[in-house]
Design a protein around this motif. Structure first.
Motif, mmCIF file in Angstrom:
data_model
loop_
_atom_site.group_PDB
_atom_site.id
_atom_site.type_symbol
_atom_site.label_atom_id
_atom_site.label_comp_id
_atom_site.label_asym_id
_atom_site.label_seq_id
_atom_site.Cartn_x
_atom_site.Cartn_y
_atom_site.Cartn_z
ATOM 1 N N GLN A 215 39.997 44.379 38.456
ATOM 2 C CA GLN A 215 39.237 45.731 38.735
ATOM 3 C C GLN A 215 37.888 45.549 39.439
ATOM 4 O O GLN A 215 37.538 46.173 40.257
ATOM 5 N N ILE A 216 37.095 44.411 39.134
ATOM 6 C CA ILE A 216 36.066 44.126 39.802
ATOM 7 C C ILE A 216 36.527 43.965 41.335
ATOM 8 O O ILE A 216 35.866 44.338 42.275
ATOM 9 N N ARG A 217 37.459 42.944 41.547
ATOM 10 C CA ARG A 217 37.816 42.630 42.946
ATOM 11 C C ARG A 217 38.446 44.048 43.574
ATOM 12 O O ARG A 217 38.099 43.926 44.859
ATOM 13 N N ASP A 218 39.050 44.836 42.925
ATOM 14 C CA ASP A 218 39.531 45.849 43.557
ATOM 15 C C ASP A 218 38.528 47.133 43.691
ATOM 16 O O ASP A 218 38.761 48.234 44.118
ATOM 17 N N GLU A 219 37.201 46.655 43.453
ATOM 18 C CA GLU A 219 35.918 47.372 43.550
ATOM 19 C C GLU A 219 35.989 48.854 42.776
ATOM 20 O O GLU A 219 35.577 50.053 43.402
ATOM 21 N N LEU A 220 36.804 48.731 41.693
ATOM 22 C CA LEU A 220 36.787 49.948 40.831
ATOM 23 C C LEU A 220 35.201 50.368 40.371
ATOM 24 O O LEU A 220 34.837 51.323 40.003
ATOM 25 N N PHE A 221 34.500 49.332 40.276
ATOM 26 C CA PHE A 221 33.006 49.721 39.930
ATOM 27 C C PHE A 221 32.089 49.631 40.857
ATOM 28 O O PHE A 221 30.976 49.189 40.478
ATOM 29 N N ASN B 154 40.760 52.146 33.046
ATOM 30 C CA ASN B 154 40.167 52.183 34.237
ATOM 31 C C ASN B 154 41.109 52.196 35.477
ATOM 32 O O ASN B 154 40.892 53.102 36.383
ATOM 33 N N ARG B 155 42.009 51.634 35.226
ATOM 34 C CA ARG B 155 43.016 51.575 36.440
ATOM 35 C C ARG B 155 43.696 52.473 36.558
ATOM 36 O O ARG B 155 43.979 53.040 37.786
#
Lengths: 516, 123, 125
Positions: free
Chosen positions: A189-195, C19-20
């Motif tokens: 999720q970090i990698r996919d720039e969710l944050f 989140n996802r």
């Protein structure tokens, strides 16, 4: 030699004879205890406390006669007690009567010293031998019993250990998955720039983390697989598979990796289908493991995959121009956790299980695998799979679906459709694919018939599926029938017979309604 | 079965350890001394005067039976137990003839050995 | 907005799945065991349930059985997301409850695969 001390009873009423016998025995060099008695009664009461090892018995005692005493010994269970009768043997049948009652030898009166010595010595030696033999036998029996017990205990322990190992692999694998899932998805999720935005350099390292977590998952999967293979619990579900097409797909999966290393990757495709009777998922696993291996150990040149139809089987080959394997290492190549001659870049290490799993899967299919390698020139793996034979193929798929239904206590229904009169076969096939929603459903398409295997499906449900498949009017020209396990039969043959009997020429509508 | 001193002759280190542990567990006051072959065993039995000698049948150099015979010829009173992994009546007879008091099999829990020790002490 | 109920006894898993899914415009409701999952499913009537299998109080399989036996929830599609299965007999992705076959994704899962399965069953958020 340290042995039990023997005791000899002298039962003799004549004082001088008794003294004489005692004197002779004392003079003998054997170490034994001597007890002498004047009457049978005295001797018997002592006998009850501790029986002697040898008895010298006068035949004519004042209180009880010798024959009577001999019989009493027997009654007391002293069957093996050696008794020497001492007598002048005046009566002719005295000796015979003595022998009959268990006496073992005689000493004639008047007593001769040498005679007594020789006969007593002989009996004692014999007694000693018998005792030793008895002792040895007894100890051996006890020992064997003990060893047997030991063996049973060891066996129990081994079984326990084996179960423990299986449980361990199983539960540890599962325990590892959840934390790994959390780690992987957090990083993903970090990698996919969710944050928020992530710089490219950081992305590259997050990718490394993800790749290695997938590797870890692969290791866990492999551990589970190998433990299942060893337990004989890896189930395979054979069906008709075009190996050429399968290889083509696998080769395209590996194409990017091969190109990145500057390697030529060839899956020899001659356009013709080569049908094998295999579990497609497991077969892909075999090719993946072998091609993955070849890619790892080949720095330049090519990797070539061929599928060759032989008379009785299908021969596959994965050949590389890599560094090769030393002759001395070849025999342990398929063992678990063997990392034979590995020296390759970071991130390329395997689990040491790939080849063991490949071998296990191939053998479960009834095939075999072997390797040929020359150091510096390359390695070739040869392995075989069972050929798909038209008549038996559908039967085999059917059989394996039935076996799994039986194992899981589930139902199985089979729809057989006659497609000989069908105008647009491809459209029909397309409708079948669209009408089946579950991954467990299987379709076997043969020249004249289509079989649809529906696990966990009641017979009633099949007509619903069938009506979905038929859809348009052109389906009216079809002939079909349905059989279900367990209601129509419990064995493959029974079900196949059911399918064959009902399909010929009958009105399909009547057929279905008749079977409801 | 309280023994002050027991000598164990066995060429296998693991077995020696296992037997020593069994003996000490059975009686913590027992002093267990060990020898790895027959010659050494005979020498130690003369020096240390143990009450019991436990001898494995297969030993390098002189075998367990011969070791038993030699120890017995020098000491009529010491209690000897011949212990084996290959139990059979011929070996039992040989051990008996060599002057052993007991003959037992070697097992991981030493049960037969402990039985034998109990037997040699009972009259 | 499509609503998805996530049932898992690991709060971190719920958090991450949430989140996802939210990033892909699904609304997420959560429960930490089968019991709670059942109650929330009956109350909220989500479009889809993502269910763990090994959980306290009520296992995922039993929860699904009960969802199926209730008229108001029996139509809701279910995806198992679990550590118990890696490869099933028919390739990855199957769990059998009372003869019904459900999609199952093994943990650790690939998000694109989870999203693909969800989209296949209920479409975009």
């Amino acid at each position: 030699m340290k042995q039990t001390k023997y005791t000899i009873f002298i039962i003799e009423n004549n004082v001088s004879d008794r003294q004489f016998l005692k004197k002779i025995l004392v003079e003998m060099e054997y170490d034994f205890a001597i007890k002498d008695f004047a009457t049978g009664k005295e001797a018997m009461s002592e006998m009850n406390i501790r029986p002697p090892d040898l008895v010298l018995l006068n035949l004519y005692l004042p209180d009880q006669d010798g024959f009577f005493l001999l019989e009493s010994f027997h009654q007391k269970g002293l069957v093996d007690l050696p008794v020497l009768l001492v007598s002048s043997f005046d009566k002719e049948d005295d000796k015979k009567k003595g022998f009959d009652r268990g006496a073992i030898d005689f000493i004639n009166k008047p007593i001769v010293l040498e005679d007594v010595k020789a006969r007593v010595a002989c009996q004692l030696r014999f007694k000693r031998m018998m005792d030793d033999q008895k002792w040895a036998n007894q100890k051996t029996n006890e020992g064997i019993k003990m060893l047997y017990k030991e063996l049973e205990n060891q066996n129990k322990k081994l079984l326990q250990l084996d179960h423990l190992k299986d449980d361990f692999v199983g539960s540890v694998s599962h325990e590892l998955r959840t934390p790994l899932a959390i780690m992987r998805e957090s990083i993903s999720q970090i990698r996919d720039e969710l944050f928020g935005e992530v710089p490219d350099q950081q992305k590259r390292y997050l990718d490394k983390a993800l790749i290695n977590m997938d590797r870890l998952r692969n290791i866990i999967d492999n551990l589970l697989d190998i433990s299942k293979i060893e337990k004989g619990k890896l189930e395979i579900y054979k069906e008709k598979v075009d190996l050429n097409k399968l290889v083509e797909e696998i080769v395209s999966d590996f194409a990017v990796k091969a190109k990145a290393k500057g390697l030529i990757l060839e899956g020899a495709v001659h356009g013709t289908a080569v049908y094998a009777l295999v579990d497609p998922e497991k077969t892909i696993q075999v090719f993946n493991n072998l091609i993955g291996n070849a890619l790892k150990f080949t720095e330049k040149g090519s990797i070539e995959i061929t599928v060759q139809e032989e008379e009785d089987f299908i021969q596959c080959k994965v050949k590389d121009t890599g560094k090769g394997i030393a002759q001395k290492d070849l025999h342990k190549l398929f063992d678990k956790f063997q990392q034979v001659g590995r020296k390759h870049g970071p991130g390329e290490k395997g689990t040491g299980l790939g080849l063991a799993i490949a071998k296990g899967i191939i053998e479960l299919h009834g095939g075999n695998i072997h390797v040929e390698s020359t150091e510096g020139e390359g390695t070739a793996f040869f392995f075989s799979f069972q050929k798909y034979i038209e008549e038996s193929g559908s039967c085999m798929s059917f059989r394996s679906a039935l076996i799994s239904a039986i194992k899981q206590f589930n139902q199985l229904s089979v729809i057989k459709v006659d497609i000989r009169n069908l105008k647009d076969v491809d459209a029909f096939k397309g409708r079948i694919t669209k009408s089946l929603f579950r991954k467990s459903d299987r379709v076997i398409i043969e020249e004249q018939h289509v079989f649809i295997l529906l696990p966990d499906t009641e017979k009633e449900m099949c007509s619903v599926v069938l009506s979905r498949i038929k859809g348009s009017h052109d389906a009216d020209s079809l002939g079909e029938c349905i059989v279900s396990f367990p209601i129509d039969g419990l064995t493959c043959d029974e079900l196949i017979n059911g399918l064959e009997r009902t399909i010929e020429g009958e009105n399909h509508e009547k057929n279905i309604s008749g079977r409801r | 079965m309280a023994f002050k001193k027991i000598l164990v002759i066995d060429d296998n280190d693991d077995d020696l350890l296992m037997i020593t542990e069994c003996l000490v567990e059975a009686d913590p006051s027992t002093e267990v001394i060990t020898a790895l072959d027959g010659e050494e065993g005979i020498r130690i039995s003369i020096q240390e005067r143990p009450e019991v000698v436990i001898i494995d049948t297969t030993l390098p150099g002189i075998d367990g039976f011969e070791t038993c015979r030699r120890i017995r010829s020098g000491d009529a009173e010491v209690m000897i137990i011949v212990m084996t992994g290959q139990v059979n009546a011929v070996n039992a007879g040989k051990a008996r003839e060599a002057g052993t008091d007991e003959y037992c099999v070697k097992t991981s829990d030493c049960e037969d050995l402990l039985n034998a020790l109990r037997d040699v002490t009972s009259p | 907005m499509k609503r998805i109920l996530v049932v898992d006894d690991e709060p971190d898993v719920i958090d991450l799945v949430k989140n996802r899914l939210e990033a892909n415009r699904y609304k997420v409701i959560s429960a930490t065991d089968g019991d709670e999952g059942l109650i929330k499913a009956q109350k909220e009537k989500p479009d889809l349930v993502i269910m763990d299998i090994l959980m306290p109080n009520m296992m995922g399989g039993e929860a699904v059985r009960q969802l199926r036996s209730d008229e108001s929830t029996k139509h809701i599609p279910i995806i198992f997301l679990t550590a118990v299965t890696s490869r099933t007999p028919n390739g990855d992705g199957g769990v059998n409850v009372d003869g019904q076959f459900y999609t199952a994704l093994p943990k650790p899962f690939k998000p694109e695969k989870l999203l693909f399965e969800i989209k296949r069953l209920i479409g975009d958020g």
